[in-house]
Design a protein around this motif. Sequence first.
Motif, PDB file in Angstrom:
ATOM      1  N   GLU A 102       0.862  -1.178   0.000  1.00  0.00           N
ATOM      2  CA  GLU A 102       0.000   0.000   0.000  1.00  0.00           C
ATOM      3  C   GLU A 102       0.901   1.231   0.000  1.00  0.00           C
ATOM      4  O   GLU A 102       2.027   1.192   0.508  1.00  0.00           O
ATOM      5  CB  GLU A 102      -0.878   0.022   1.248  1.00  0.00           C
ATOM      6  N   TYR A 103       0.368   2.304  -0.534  1.00  0.00           N
ATOM      7  CA  TYR A 103       1.093   3.567  -0.530  1.00  0.00           C
ATOM      8  C   TYR A 103       0.292   4.595   0.256  1.00  0.00           C
ATOM      9  O   TYR A 103      -0.931   4.490   0.387  1.00  0.00           O
ATOM     10  CB  TYR A 103       1.300   4.078  -1.960  1.00  0.00           C
ATOM     11  N   CYS A 104       0.999   5.578   0.755  1.00  0.00           N
ATOM     12  CA  CYS A 104       0.356   6.696   1.439  1.00  0.00           C
ATOM     13  C   CYS A 104       1.126   7.964   1.081  1.00  0.00           C
ATOM     14  O   CYS A 104       2.356   7.944   0.994  1.00  0.00           O
ATOM     15  CB  CYS A 104       0.360   6.483   2.951  1.00  0.00           C
ATOM     16  N   ILE A 105       0.396   9.028   0.847  1.00  0.00           N
ATOM     17  CA  ILE A 105       1.003  10.332   0.589  1.00  0.00           C
ATOM     18  C   ILE A 105       0.669  11.213   1.785  1.00  0.00           C
ATOM     19  O   ILE A 105      -0.494  11.368   2.147  1.00  0.00           O
ATOM     20  CB  ILE A 105       0.449  10.964  -0.706  1.00  0.00           C
ATOM     21  N   ASP A 106       1.693  11.764   2.389  1.00  0.00           N
ATOM     22  CA  ASP A 106       1.495  12.649   3.522  1.00  0.00           C
ATOM     23  C   ASP A 106       2.024  14.023   3.141  1.00  0.00           C
ATOM     24  O   ASP A 106       2.832  14.156   2.227  1.00  0.00           O
ATOM     25  CB  ASP A 106       2.219  12.107   4.754  1.00  0.00           C
ATOM     26  N   TYR A 107       1.567  15.026   3.856  1.00  0.00           N
ATOM     27  CA  TYR A 107       2.004  16.391   3.585  1.00  0.00           C
ATOM     28  C   TYR A 107       2.576  17.004   4.850  1.00  0.00           C
ATOM     29  O   TYR A 107       1.927  17.009   5.896  1.00  0.00           O
ATOM     30  CB  TYR A 107       0.834  17.240   3.081  1.00  0.00           C
ATOM     31  N   ASN A 108       3.806  17.477   4.750  1.00  0.00           N
ATOM     32  CA  ASN A 108       4.448  18.183   5.852  1.00  0.00           C
ATOM     33  C   ASN A 108       5.499  19.095   5.235  1.00  0.00           C
ATOM     34  O   ASN A 108       6.526  18.630   4.763  1.00  0.00           O
ATOM     35  CB  ASN A 108       5.100  17.206   6.827  1.00  0.00           C
ATOM     36  N   ASN A 109       5.226  20.379   5.224  1.00  0.00           N
ATOM     37  CA  ASN A 109       6.142  21.318   4.581  1.00  0.00           C
ATOM     38  C   ASN A 109       7.101  21.985   5.566  1.00  0.00           C
ATOM     39  O   ASN A 109       7.777  22.935   5.221  1.00  0.00           O
ATOM     40  CB  ASN A 109       5.368  22.370   3.796  1.00  0.00           C
TER      41      ASN A 109
END
Length: 181
Positions: A53-60
Amino acid sequence: MGKEVKYVPSGGLLLSEDKDIKKLSELAKEGWILESFQKLSFKLIKGEPQDIEYCIDYNNEKDDLDEYLSMFENSEWKHICSYEGYHFFKAPKGARPIYTDQETLTTKYEKQYKIMEKVVIGTIALIVGCLLGMGFISMINNGSNILRGLKIVLSSGAGAGIGILIPFIICTIIVYKKIKN
């Protein structure tokens, strides 16, 4: 002999995140494994088929990137790559999701929303500035070629701003809806 490489277009990290990660998981079963994300496409490398499975997370937050990535070291989720604040992870099928509750998922989208909001406000300011400049030049227009040239530049800037603004407004609305759901 070099690696077999395939580039697969993304539907947009904000617009079709769920569809993209599902597509990536299906391609992994065929042996196409995500290596990186570049612009609007996924770079896949041919390897052994995997049920992942893949997951895209956002943290800038660039200052705490090492700390952020270290949170995943003891989990089943392994960091693959990052692109402009988006971080891509993979885990074996059935792994505990990164986001297990609505509150943390909402926090993810709130971070994206704040960035989109700044872009929209900045673009609106650009358009208003260009339009005000064109109005001012129209008021003092004395037939000067320089003023005509400046008016063309300002109208082009306003047009480009509008062209940029529309997709960002759409993305902002999509992220806002994700926050509210």
